[in-house]
Design an enzyme around this catalytic site. Structure first.
Site, PDB file in Angstrom:
ATOM      1  N   HIS A 174      42.787 -26.973  36.750  1.00  0.00           N
ATOM      2  CA  HIS A 174      42.450 -25.569  37.000  1.00  0.00           C
ATOM      3  C   HIS A 174      42.709 -24.652  35.798  1.00  0.00           C
ATOM      4  O   HIS A 174      43.252 -23.547  35.971  1.00  0.00           O
ATOM      5  CB  HIS A 174      43.243 -25.078  38.213  1.00  0.00           C
ATOM      6  CG  HIS A 174      42.605 -23.970  38.969  1.00  0.00           C
ATOM      7  ND1 HIS A 174      42.753 -22.634  38.615  1.00  0.00           N
ATOM      8  CD2 HIS A 174      41.830 -23.975  40.073  1.00  0.00           C
ATOM      9  CE1 HIS A 174      42.110 -21.881  39.473  1.00  0.00           C
ATOM     10  NE2 HIS A 174      41.532 -22.661  40.378  1.00  0.00           N
ATOM     11  N   GLU A 301      35.903 -26.872  37.450  1.00  0.00           N
ATOM     12  CA  GLU A 301      36.814 -27.872  38.003  1.00  0.00           C
ATOM     13  C   GLU A 301      36.054 -29.086  38.550  1.00  0.00           C
ATOM     14  O   GLU A 301      35.526 -29.043  39.656  1.00  0.00           O
ATOM     15  CB  GLU A 301      37.621 -27.243  39.138  1.00  0.00           C
ATOM     16  CG  GLU A 301      38.305 -25.944  38.801  1.00  0.00           C
ATOM     17  CD  GLU A 301      38.640 -25.142  40.043  1.00  0.00           C
ATOM     18  OE1 GLU A 301      39.330 -25.686  40.936  1.00  0.00           O
ATOM     19  OE2 GLU A 301      38.185 -23.987  40.151  1.00  0.00           O
TER      20      GLU A 301
END
Length: 352
Positions: A174, A301
């Site tokens: 992340h 992501e």
């Protein structure tokens, strides 16, 4: 294993350390044993060494960070509806940490745990975490190893995990990328290309509705490179319901890469390669409230589908005993220069 430099303490006094990879001449990274956080990532650009990811000052700031900056995400990245799922006929209640839903592994998740450092060298950092059965409501004990490798202009991350009982598992990473290295430059001014022909529409709680919609003719079509700020229709209902981009893009079968990103301000480009089937795109719009002053970054992501444990039509996201889970993410960087044509950017990345 000791090493690294002190990076402050958590509220309970636990010491956190930062580990450096690479050198000052090329790509370099700093990773914390707290959450495996990628706290800094530097690469030479048009204005010298440039920090490519958003970060915070010390361990305590990360401990109380609501934005998940730079963390290793698990057990389950993204959202699980109702913070619950049924597995092999048994209902499991997970931690509800976003309204009634489960987000990014729960209240603490992987990103709030101090991982054990197995090995550290100039080009490698291996971290390990044992997630006991019942943690955040998940069944089974999970053993996970995350290894960062830095080689030239490439930073790789590989997850490897085993379990002693079936468990939902969908790890991801992340970091927030702003390749301009300047909080005053909008993250949405970066050029983005994603080989995704579908995306997952969401409801008001950002839970997938269950269908895969075609990106063609929508603001989610990044098959040709463009800036997120140049959305064809900013009034699109899906952009309104999420407050911007916070959607899972379904990568084309046989995709050569997961995403490419380029800043015409710094002249730096990045390519993401992964074996994951999807890519969550988040525009970082909540950062204006969560961390005023640090600017925005794009989260890209690689992951499985959100809420897959509750969606039989989605690709399976259950790890079972006797199976070794592996997921690979690699970031490749180049400095083709400012205001380059997209084909020049791609060629520079292909050479790294």
């Amino acid at each position: 294993m000791t090493g690294g430099r002190p990076f402050g303490q958590l509220d309970d006094g636990t010491a956190v350390r930062a580990y450096r990879l690479g050198d000052a001449a090329g790509l370099s990274a700093e990773v914390l044993d707290l959450g495996g956080i990628l706290a800094r990532l530097e690469f030479p650009g048009a204005q010298g060494r440039t920090n490519l990811v958003l970060g915070l000052a010390d361990a305590r700031a990360y401990q109380h960070d609501p934005a998940y900056l730079g963390i290793l995400v698990g057990r389950y990245g993204n959202r699980i509806a109702g913070a619950a799922c049924t597995l092999d006929g048994r209902r499991y209640q997970l931690t509800a940490n976003e309204g009634g839903n489960h987000l990014q592994g729960g209240a603490t998740g992987f990103g709030g745990r101090v991982w054990r450092v197995d090995a550290h060298a100039p080009g490698m950092l291996a971290l390990r975490y044992r997630s006991p059965g019942g943690e955040e409501g998940y069944p089974g004990t999970l053993e996970v190893r995350a290894t960062y490798r830095l080689d030239g202009a490439r930073l790789g991350l590989e997850f490897e995990a085993t379990c002693d009982a079936p468990t939902p598992f969908n790890p991801t990473h992340h970091p927030y990328f702003n390749l301009a290295g300047d909080p005053a430059v909008p993250a949405g001014a970066q050029w983005l290309q994603v080989p995704a022909d579908g995306y997952l529409p969401v409801d008001g709680a950002l839970i997938p509705l269950g269908e895969v919609a075609a990106v063609a003719g929508s603001p989610f079509d990044f098959r040709a490179a463009r800036t997120p700020d140049a959305a064809p229709d900013p009034s699109d209902p899906q952009l309104r319901v999420a407050g911007g981009y916070d959607h899972c893009l379904v990568l084309e079968a046989g995709h050569r890469h997961a995403a490419m990103l380029y800043s015409p301000h710094s002249g730096i480009a990045m390519r993401i390669d992964s074996d994951a089937p999807a890519l969550q795109l988040y525009g970082g719009h909540a950062l204006d409230r969560q961390h005023p002053g640090i600017g925005r970054g794009l989260c890209l992501e690689p992951q499985g589908y959100p809420d897959a444990p509750n969606r039989p039509a989605f690709p399976d996201a259950i790890l079972r005993p006797g199976t070794v889970f592996r997921r690979r993410i690699e970031y490749r960087f180049a400095s083709p220069g400012r205001d380059r044509a997209w084909d020049e950017v791609v060629a520079a990345l292909d050479r790294t």
